[in-house]
Design an enzyme around this catalytic site. Structure first.
Site, short mmCIF file in Angstrom:
data_model
loop_
_atom_site.label_atom_id
_atom_site.label_comp_id
_atom_site.label_asym_id
_atom_site.label_seq_id
_atom_site.Cartn_x
_atom_site.Cartn_y
_atom_site.Cartn_z
N ASP A 183 2.84 3.10 2.73
CA ASP A 183 1.42 3.15 3.09
C ASP A 183 0.73 4.40 2.58
OD1 ASP A 183 -0.97 2.32 4.40
OD2 ASP A 183 -0.47 3.52 6.16
N SER A 204 -7.03 1.54 6.29
CA SER A 204 -6.25 0.36 5.96
C SER A 204 -6.55 -0.74 6.96
CB SER A 204 -4.75 0.68 5.98
OG SER A 204 -4.42 1.71 5.07
N GLN A 263 -1.55 -4.62 0.46
CA GLN A 263 -2.43 -4.00 1.45
C GLN A 263 -3.88 -4.22 1.08
OE1 GLN A 263 -3.40 0.49 2.07
NE2 GLN A 263 -1.63 0.09 3.37
#
Length: 308
Positions: free
Chosen positions: A218, A246, A296
């Site tokens: 991430d 995110s 993502q």
């Protein structure tokens, strides 16, 4: 501009190792919470970011889920929605729901809560080991990590020995940008390669390596989105006129991987629309084996009245 020296390299390495040890120690302190059911508690995360870092929440949720799964089953996928910005000054409760157990798979849903409100919800799948089909496409190409400057060393040199806000916390992983780093204001092509590795040898614990790889997955996914726009990186991380977060995160661990050995993260953003940028990534080990994949979507909002 500060000169890059051996002392600067060693300072950055020691800072990363200290952060790595704190992170591993923290994950080891996830403990059963009071009350019925599979509930786990972790203390506040003060000293990290101005919010609870999503990758950290994912890694901790994975620890909680794994506590309810039989030994011998390893993580094969994770799917998460980030619902609220977590407050690092408050503890987090991870509530695990045992959705399904078969001879081959165990599926768990985890809800991370602060003050009774969900900040993330994640679903994890764990697989038993068995033979089956196998194939892989061509491996990615990149110069060796030894020829690439560590991210934090480059930032320290660029900023006179100081790190920007939020980036100022030593990250526990050595990241090395093969392509243009996020603070390079040139417009890029949405392709982004990063070498990453933990700085010291870790125990032979597949769950620990999976948690740290999920954490690391991430860290840089937004870069392939932002480098296609005139977004000033320091403004984004300091929330000066821009807000970024995110939205969701998906991760597939194809084979066991060690985060204390170099992995090449190859990222690409092929689309952004309505302020949402989409990125996919692939993790290769140094021998070219594709060990994990990730996807993502990130939301970026221009708070100054313009268009990001």
């Amino acid at each position: 501009m500060t000169t890059v020296t051996n002392e600067l390299h060693e300072q950055a390495r020691q800072d990363r190792i200290a952060m790595l040890r704190r992170l591993i120690d923290r994950m080891g302190r996830i403990a059963p919470a009071e009350g019925d059911g599979d509930r786990f508690l972790i203390e506040p995360a003060i000293g990290a970011f101005d919010r609870v870092y999503g990758g950290q929440s994912l890694a901790e949720a994975l620890i909680a889920a794994a506590r309810t799964v039989d030994e011998g089953r390893r993580l094969n996928s994770a799917h998460c929605y980030f619902l609220r910005l977590g407050d690092p000054r408050k503890p987090v409760v991870y509530v695990v729901d045992r959705l399904r157990d078969t001879r081959s798979f165990s599926v768990r849903q985890v809800r991370a809560e602060q003050d009774g409100q969900a900040i993330i919800t994640a679903t994890f799948s764990f697989a038993a080991s068995f033979g089956g089909i196998e194939h892989q496409g061509p491996a990615a190409d990149a110069p060796p990590p030894e020829e690439v400057l560590p991210r934090d060393v480059a930032l320290l040199a660029r900023n006179g020995g100081e790190l920007p806000k939020n980036a100022g916390v030593p990250w526990p992983i050595d990241l090395r940008h093969v392509d243009q780093p996020p603070w390079d204001q040139r417009i890029g092509d949405g392709r982004h390669r990063v070498w990453m590795r933990a700085d010291e040898e870790l125990p032979d614990d597949p769950l620990l390596h999976a948690c740290l790889l999920l954490y690391a997955s991430d860290l840089t996914m937004a870069d392939a989105v932002t480098n296609q726009h005139p977004i000033v990186w320091e403004d984004l991380i300091a929330a000066r006129g821009l807000f970024g977060a995110s939205l969701d995160h998906a991760f597939w661990l194809h084979v066991p991987a060690r985060i204390d050995q170099w992995l090449l993260h190859v990222q690409e953003s092929t689309r952004a629309a309505d302020g949402r940028g989409f990125t996919t990534g692939r993790f290769y080990d140094r021998s070219g084996v594709l060990v994990a994949s990730v996807a993502q979507e990130i939301f970026i909002k221009d708070m100054s009245g313009g268009t990001a």
